[in-house]
Design a protein around this motif. Structure first.
Motif, PDB file in Angstrom:
ATOM      1  N   GLN A   1       0.822  -1.197   0.000  1.00  0.00           N
ATOM      2  CA  GLN A   1       0.000   0.000   0.000  1.00  0.00           C
ATOM      3  C   GLN A   1       0.867   1.263   0.000  1.00  0.00           C
ATOM      4  O   GLN A   1       0.654   2.177  -0.794  1.00  0.00           O
ATOM      5  CB  GLN A   1      -0.880  -0.024   1.243  1.00  0.00           C
ATOM      6  CG  GLN A   1      -2.127   0.810   1.092  1.00  0.00           C
ATOM      7  CD  GLN A   1      -3.175   0.428   2.134  1.00  0.00           C
ATOM      8  OE1 GLN A   1      -2.875  -0.329   3.061  1.00  0.00           O
ATOM      9  NE2 GLN A   1      -4.376   0.944   1.970  1.00  0.00           N
ATOM     10  N   ASN A   2       1.850   1.278   0.858  1.00  0.00           N
ATOM     11  CA  ASN A   2       2.730   2.444   0.923  1.00  0.00           C
ATOM     12  C   ASN A   2       3.404   2.705  -0.403  1.00  0.00           C
ATOM     13  O   ASN A   2       3.488   3.845  -0.865  1.00  0.00           O
ATOM     14  CB  ASN A   2       3.816   2.236   1.982  1.00  0.00           C
ATOM     15  CG  ASN A   2       3.259   2.373   3.378  1.00  0.00           C
ATOM     16  OD1 ASN A   2       2.194   2.974   3.553  1.00  0.00           O
ATOM     17  ND2 ASN A   2       3.949   1.804   4.348  1.00  0.00           N
TER      18      ASN A   2
ATOM     19  N   GLU B   1       0.973   4.068  -2.970  1.00  0.00           N
ATOM     20  CA  GLU B   1       0.369   5.367  -2.686  1.00  0.00           C
ATOM     21  C   GLU B   1       1.225   6.540  -3.138  1.00  0.00           C
ATOM     22  O   GLU B   1       0.736   7.646  -3.298  1.00  0.00           O
ATOM     23  CB  GLU B   1       0.068   5.494  -1.193  1.00  0.00           C
ATOM     24  CG  GLU B   1      -1.368   5.123  -0.901  1.00  0.00           C
ATOM     25  CD  GLU B   1      -1.628   5.016   0.586  1.00  0.00           C
ATOM     26  OE1 GLU B   1      -0.699   5.295   1.368  1.00  0.00           O
ATOM     27  OE2 GLU B   1      -2.761   4.655   0.946  1.00  0.00           O
TER      28      GLU B   1
ATOM     29  N   ILE C   1      -6.229   2.228  -5.344  1.00  0.00           N
ATOM     30  CA  ILE C   1      -5.549   3.467  -5.728  1.00  0.00           C
ATOM     31  C   ILE C   1      -6.273   4.130  -6.893  1.00  0.00           C
ATOM     32  O   ILE C   1      -6.499   5.339  -6.902  1.00  0.00           O
ATOM     33  CB  ILE C   1      -4.091   3.172  -6.144  1.00  0.00           C
ATOM     34  CG1 ILE C   1      -3.318   2.584  -4.974  1.00  0.00           C
ATOM     35  CG2 ILE C   1      -3.415   4.423  -6.666  1.00  0.00           C
ATOM     36  CD1 ILE C   1      -2.970   3.563  -3.904  1.00  0.00           C
TER      37      ILE C   1
ATOM     38  N   GLU D   1      -9.460   5.838  -5.856  1.00  0.00           N
ATOM     39  CA  GLU D   1      -9.280   7.087  -5.119  1.00  0.00           C
ATOM     40  C   GLU D   1      -8.966   8.270  -6.011  1.00  0.00           C
ATOM     41  O   GLU D   1      -9.367   9.383  -5.750  1.00  0.00           O
ATOM     42  CB  GLU D   1      -8.119   6.941  -4.121  1.00  0.00           C
ATOM     43  CG  GLU D   1      -8.480   6.099  -2.900  1.00  0.00           C
ATOM     44  CD  GLU D   1      -7.231   5.694  -2.133  1.00  0.00           C
ATOM     45  OE1 GLU D   1      -6.181   6.311  -2.351  1.00  0.00           O
ATOM     46  OE2 GLU D   1      -7.337   4.745  -1.327  1.00  0.00           O
TER      47      GLU D   1
END
Lengths: 338, 338
Positions: free
Chosen positions: B93-94, B97, B334, B337
């Motif tokens: 995730q990091n 992002e 992602i 979003e």
DNA sequence: GTCTGGCACTCGCACACCATGAGTGCCAGG
DNA sequence: CCTGGCACTCATGGTGTGCGAGTGCCAGAC
């Protein structure tokens, strides 16, 4: 100092080794090239060349192979650039002319280079910083959200989202669009910052924040690192590298995946003509057993980007240089036409 | 029919072989896995498994290795999908992002997949046909030359040049732009053709030609083959393939350069979940010694594109499937979003 | 001084040979 | 149906050897 004949011997060694991939001995040399002297004499010359570091022998009882230094001398002094034949040139032109857009031009160029040279091809997209602005467009996606689209003379398009500090009216948007284009259209990217500097002053106080935001986004786009994209192809040609596979090919594949490395590689070559970097001349370790042949290309007289190939140091330099130069030339033409 | 224990033996063989890369024998099996039976019994089971074609021996006096059919059974019946650990999920995730635009998302996804699975990663760009229109923009570059810019909900931008049959006024342009957007913005690409059909009728006779041209260019863009772009990475992992290098790796590299091949490869997998194609199940010859693990991903619940990895048939299927599934999930997030 | 032929020497490579041992299939007995 | 035993297969790795390409050097010829 190296006599004329010793240079001739070096040339013969390079040519034979490139052809056969095997260390070349004195006897074979005198048979394949009519040097007019006996093997013994050639041996003496070889010993001298080895002392000077131009050639080396892998084992005591083997023939000689050129060193990086030897290839360097060969490229600089002993070999020219082998021009493409007329049919080859026609083929290049035909192949590139089918391209429909910039992506396609680059993709075709990569394929072409890889096929012609039977090596790994690298083509950099025309760089933003060296091209000119064709058009800037602003779209309102939402009251406080704009999209900035930048179109270059080489057909490249970049877009960015802009979040405005305040809502921005349709009229102001049209105004900004018009002013922006009248100032920067047709100008070089490097000139843009100076041209838009006092633009916010022409707007109402409430809109200035947004105008500034748009401008800074535009300027960012111009310098952003991803401006330097590139495409590679022909990696399957790496399998023709040598017999001691994984150890050689692995670092090369890794280097090829690092766009940064490749960009640096191409960027280093400042020469206006074809540049050759041989073996250890390449800064990146993984590429120490490869040579890079690169050249700039551009739509006008000026280079806007580079292209080239990566192959084993044992490569056909004249042919490769010829192919790279020819492709660059025709790509330039195609870009100029579109 | 295969007894429970024989399946257990097959599982053990697959696991050991994947771990060690070496043919596994009956004795080693009983030592490393507590099957509760003697080597002799295992040998009998192995003979049965070999009769059924699930395993094979490279040489008479060697251990067994799984066949494609054996891997298939393993994947279908014997192994689940190994979920990622929490720290791994956070890392994914990091990493994703940090992406700034669609290109970056795709590029990061490729790197991530390649690193997690230590194999070759393939990520397809979100397909145009399955996404929706965010905005259509028209720019007048010259009196009879327009640029059409299409922006999708996944952040992708396509542009096309349009040469008009007749000069096109600024007012008509603004009109067309407005009408076009009001009709197609937010709609799915597949619906667009029906929505713009009778649009030319709203314009003066002199402009209809241009409007039609613009519309047909727009429709072309929607179906154009290059809509299906993709990015690959981690090719350096191919060097971990096996010992008999060039012959295996060469065709794989060649296949990977043919985007058409890869697209077909990903396209074939219709399964809603993770799809695995093993060895000869892949239509393309060059990939007969590889397995492809792929899955669809998308911004909403729906898949707009695929991603996956290509590796040796001897791979850690549960782990690879877990990684592929997890990455797809987070990429979907992602995209949703942004 | 430069080239040449001759000669002894080096050493990698290919091939053959052999011992080793992992692994197998089969069978008879529990 | 499982197990231990046994004879058999055969890939692997190490050693030894002969071959030959290639070298360096030297003495003699031009």
């Amino acid at each position: 100092m190296l006599s004329e004949r010793r240079l001739e011997v070096l040339r013969a060694i390079v040519q034979d080794y490139v052809g056969t991939e095997e260390p070349v001995g004195s006897k074979a040399l005198t048979e394949r090239h009519n040097l007019g002297v006996s093997p013994a004499t050639v041996r003496n010359d070889m010993a001298a060349l080895e002392d000077e570091g131009f050639i080396a022998q892998p084992h005591t009882s083997a023939g000689r192979i050129p060193t990086d230094k030897g290839y360097r001398l060969f490229v600089d002094k002993l070999a020219g650039v082998k021009p493409m034949t007329a049919p080859e040139r026609r083929a290049i032109q035909n192949f590139l002319e089918g391209a429909v857009d910039l992506d396609d031009v680059v993709a075709r160029t990569v394929r072409l280079l890889a096929q012609l040279t039977r090596q790994v091809a690298v083509v950099q997209y025309p760089s933003l910083t060296r091209s000119t602005v064709r058009h800037v467009e602003l779209l309102a996606l939402a009251p406080a959200r704009l999209m900035l689209v930048l179109i270059t003379d080489t057909g490249r398009v970049e877009q960015r989202m802009v979040d405005c500090p305040a809502p921005f009216g349709e009229a102001a948007l049209a105004d900004l669009r018009a002013r922006l284009n009248s100032r920067v259209a047709g100008r070089r990217f490097t000139d843009v910052p100076g041209l838009v500097e006092e633009l916010p002053e022409a707007f109402e106080a409430e809109d200035r924040g947004t105008v500034s935001t748009v401008l800074s986004t535009l300027l960012e786009t111009l310098v952003e690192e991803n401006e330097e994209r590139l495409m590679i192809g022909g990696t399957a040609n790496l399998t023709r590298f040598g017999h001691d596979f994984p150890l050689v090919i692995r670092p090369v594949l890794e280097a090829l995946e690092e766009q940064v490395v490749l960009l640096k590689l191409l960027g280093e070559a400042k020469d206006p003509g074809v540049t050759v970097r041989i073996g250890h001349e390449n800064a990146h370790e993984g590429l120490n057993s490869t040579s890079v042949v690169s050249v700039g290309y551009g739509s006008g007289g000026e280079a806007v980007a580079k292209l080239g190939v990566v192959g084993p140091t044992r490569m056909d330099y004249p042919g490769t240089m010829g192919a790279v130069r020819a492709v660059a030339r025709y790509v330039g033409q195609i870009l100029a036409e579109s």
